[in-house]
Design a protein around this motif. Structure first.
Motif, PDB file in Angstrom:
ATOM      1  N   VAL A 266     -39.606 -13.758 -35.560  1.00  0.00           N
ATOM      2  CA  VAL A 266     -39.613 -13.046 -34.274  1.00  0.00           C
ATOM      3  C   VAL A 266     -40.370 -11.734 -34.446  1.00  0.00           C
ATOM      4  CG1 VAL A 266     -37.409 -14.041 -33.508  1.00  0.00           C
ATOM      5  CG2 VAL A 266     -37.436 -11.832 -34.691  1.00  0.00           C
TER       6      VAL A 266
ATOM      7  N   VAL B  88     -36.912  -7.942 -31.975  1.00  0.00           N
ATOM      8  CA  VAL B  88     -35.825  -7.133 -32.524  1.00  0.00           C
ATOM      9  C   VAL B  88     -36.356  -5.713 -32.633  1.00  0.00           C
ATOM     10  CG1 VAL B  88     -34.359  -6.710 -34.532  1.00  0.00           C
ATOM     11  CG2 VAL B  88     -34.769  -9.063 -33.749  1.00  0.00           C
TER      12      VAL B  88
ATOM     13  N   ASP C 230     -39.996 -12.926 -28.828  1.00  0.00           N
ATOM     14  CA  ASP C 230     -38.661 -12.311 -28.843  1.00  0.00           C
ATOM     15  C   ASP C 230     -38.678 -11.160 -29.840  1.00  0.00           C
ATOM     16  OD1 ASP C 230     -37.813 -14.137 -27.043  1.00  0.00           O
ATOM     17  OD2 ASP C 230     -36.569 -15.297 -28.435  1.00  0.00           O
TER      18      ASP C 230
ATOM     19  N   VAL D 245     -34.361  -8.707 -27.878  1.00  0.00           N
ATOM     20  CA  VAL D 245     -33.148  -9.515 -28.046  1.00  0.00           C
ATOM     21  C   VAL D 245     -32.050  -8.739 -28.770  1.00  0.00           C
ATOM     22  CG1 VAL D 245     -34.331 -11.731 -27.945  1.00  0.00           C
ATOM     23  CG2 VAL D 245     -34.084 -10.581 -30.161  1.00  0.00           C
ATOM     24  N   ALA D 246     -32.438  -7.648 -29.411  1.00  0.00           N
ATOM     25  CA  ALA D 246     -31.435  -6.810 -30.095  1.00  0.00           C
ATOM     26  C   ALA D 246     -32.046  -5.444 -30.357  1.00  0.00           C
ATOM     27  CB  ALA D 246     -30.997  -7.436 -31.420  1.00  0.00           C
TER      28      ALA D 246
ATOM     29  N   ARG E 266     -31.035 -14.811 -37.145  1.00  0.00           N
ATOM     30  CA  ARG E 266     -30.200 -15.328 -36.063  1.00  0.00           C
ATOM     31  C   ARG E 266     -31.001 -15.519 -34.783  1.00  0.00           C
ATOM     32  NH1 ARG E 266     -25.435 -11.930 -33.364  1.00  0.00           N
ATOM     33  NH2 ARG E 266     -27.323 -11.181 -32.353  1.00  0.00           N
ATOM     34  N   SER E 267     -31.969 -14.593 -34.540  1.00  0.00           N
ATOM     35  CA  SER E 267     -32.761 -14.658 -33.315  1.00  0.00           C
ATOM     36  C   SER E 267     -33.838 -15.728 -33.397  1.00  0.00           C
ATOM     37  CB  SER E 267     -33.441 -13.292 -33.071  1.00  0.00           C
ATOM     38  OG  SER E 267     -32.490 -12.274 -33.050  1.00  0.00           O
TER      39      SER E 267
ATOM     40  N   VAL F 129     -30.256 -10.257 -38.237  1.00  0.00           N
ATOM     41  CA  VAL F 129     -30.489 -10.374 -36.787  1.00  0.00           C
ATOM     42  C   VAL F 129     -31.767 -11.165 -36.519  1.00  0.00           C
ATOM     43  CG1 VAL F 129     -30.944  -9.061 -34.674  1.00  0.00           C
ATOM     44  CG2 VAL F 129     -29.167  -8.294 -36.255  1.00  0.00           C
ATOM     45  N   ILE F 130     -32.787 -10.930 -37.345  1.00  0.00           N
ATOM     46  CA  ILE F 130     -34.037 -11.678 -37.193  1.00  0.00           C
ATOM     47  C   ILE F 130     -33.792 -13.168 -37.432  1.00  0.00           C
ATOM     48  CG2 ILE F 130     -36.309 -12.093 -38.251  1.00  0.00           C
ATOM     49  CD1 ILE F 130     -36.343  -8.979 -38.784  1.00  0.00           C
TER      50      ILE F 130
END
Ligand code: ZN
Length: 414
Positions: A113, A74, A72, A183-184, A408-409, A405-406
């Motif tokens: 990720v 970012v 995944d 993913v983002a 969270r992912s 974000v990392i």
């Protein structure tokens, strides 16, 4: 815990790129030119010491990938290309700010990720008139067939310029695979407007990009001798055009509206003739599709009235349009919160200008942008500037947002 980003390194990189690619008229990193290729080669050198995989995708976008425990990904990105006589920060800030984030992450243990930095090719469309070329091709929002026959001002074909830089236009859509695990998408950019400076903020969060409706308008009256013809008998195309220009401004009445008549020409264009033909362009923008349509309709209605009053014919030709793009609500909220935490303030803005993030979001990848204040709101010019403390605040906010974000992912929310 986390190694901290060093915004001074990003600033040093920005200044080094400026020294490499700026002349006395401004930045000259126009995509598919030698100076742009030089800037890219310099960027690849800057990446050389990091544990990242560096390569170029089928659409000419440069990727640096830091493998994580999960595929995944970012993605951080922006563009290193500039307009001719451009500024030192537009695009470069997002790429070199992203580089600093990547450096910081690479100095730690393997991230949970994968994290990628992308330098999109030809965001500006300065040479071939097609913006978001690399990101558009890679996200499938631009069809290669739509640009196959495009040439630059010297008659050089886009396809040939791309081949000279190792890009086969027909193969470009294969770059889509790069976003398969995204993913983002996070992009740091200068505001290119005056709002953050006016409000005393370093950083703001972009909620989306405006929709655009662009029309070419042709007004036909009757050219007659200016000295001889009575005023009440004239069919003056420019008088009708002048009234239309005011109607365009009048229709842009809320804070989100943008409307510009940027080009106008009359014929025969001599002091002694009433203009028989007036041609102008109208560029209208709004982040809300219905409001944009209402603006367009209002101007059409005004044109119909003006045509009757002035006894002229007014024809509209739609020459370009793009729908508004909304960024991801969760990422907007997270970015807003992060900007407050890091800089003590934040604002939510929409972008009237297009950015690569709009192409990425259109392809279904959750995306958000951070804006850093622009001195005087000036961009696409050598005078483009931002004070070092705001640039540093932008880089720190991007780094902190990437961390969040990392995290969270990496796993289920908990
Ligand atoms: Zn830009």
């Amino acid at each position: 815990m986390a190694a901290e980003p060093d915004p001074d390194r990003a600033l040093a990189d920005l200044r080094a790129l400026r020294a490499l690619t700026e002349d006395d008229r401004g930045a000259q990193r126009v995509a598919w030119t030698d100076t742009w290729a030089q800037a890219r080669a310099w960027l690849v050198e800057r990446l050389a010491g990091l544990p990242v995989r560096v390569d170029t995708d089928e659409a000419g976008n440069l990727w640096a990938v830091l493998d994580g425990a999960s595929p995944d990904t970012v993605v951080l990105g922006s563009h290193i290309d500039s307009v001719p006589d451009g500024g030192w920060l537009d695009g470069a800030l997002g790429v070199l700010g992203g580089l600093e984030v990547l450096r910081t992450l690479a100095a730690k243990s393997t991230p949970p990720v994968t994290v990628a930095l992308v330098d999109w090719a030809d965001e500006e469309g300065a040479r071939f008139g097609r913006s978001l070329l690399g990101s558009g091709l890679a996200t499938g929002t631009l069809d290669p067939r739509d640009v196959r026959d495009v040439t630059d001002g010297d008659g050089v074909a886009l396809t040939d310029a791309l081949i000279a830089h190792g890009v086969d236009l027909n193969a470009a859509p294969a770059a889509r695979a790069r976003l398969g695990a995204a993913v983002a998408y996070l992009e740091l950019h200068i505001e290119q407007g005056p709002v953050l400076e006016r409000d005393g903020l370093s950083v703001g969060v972009v909620t989306g990009t405006a929709g655009v409706e662009r029309h070419a308008v042709r007004i036909r009256g009757q050219a007659v001798q200016g000295g001889g013809f009575p005023m009440d008998a004239r069919r003056d195309a420019l008088v009708a055009g002048a009234r239309l220009v005011l109607a365009v401004r009048e229709a842009a009445r809320d804070a989100y509206s943008r409307a510009t008549v940027g080009a106008i020409a009359v014929r025969p264009a001599i002091p002694t003739a009433v203009p028989g033909v007036c041609e102008l362009t109208i560029d209208q923008r709004h982040p809300d599709a219905a409001a944009l349509a209402a603006m367009v309709n209002e101007v059409h209605d005004a044109a119909a009235r003006i045509a009757v009053d002035e006894r002229v014919a007014i024809d509209f030709e739609r020459i370009w349009a793009i729908a508004p793009v909304a960024f991801d609500d969760d990422l907007i909220a997270l970015a807003d919160d992060t900007a407050r935490e890091v800089t003590g303030g934040s604002a939510r803005l929409f972008s009237g200008a297009l950015h690569d993030a709009a192409a990425v979001a259109s392809a279904g990848v959750p995306a958000v942008m951070l804006f850093v204040q622009s001195t005087g709101g000036i961009s696409h010019a050598r005078e483009e500037d931002t004070a070092p403390e705001h640039l540093a605040a932008g880089v720190r906010t991007l780094a902190r947002l990437a961390d969040r974000v990392i995290a969270r992912s990496a796993g289920p929310p908990g």
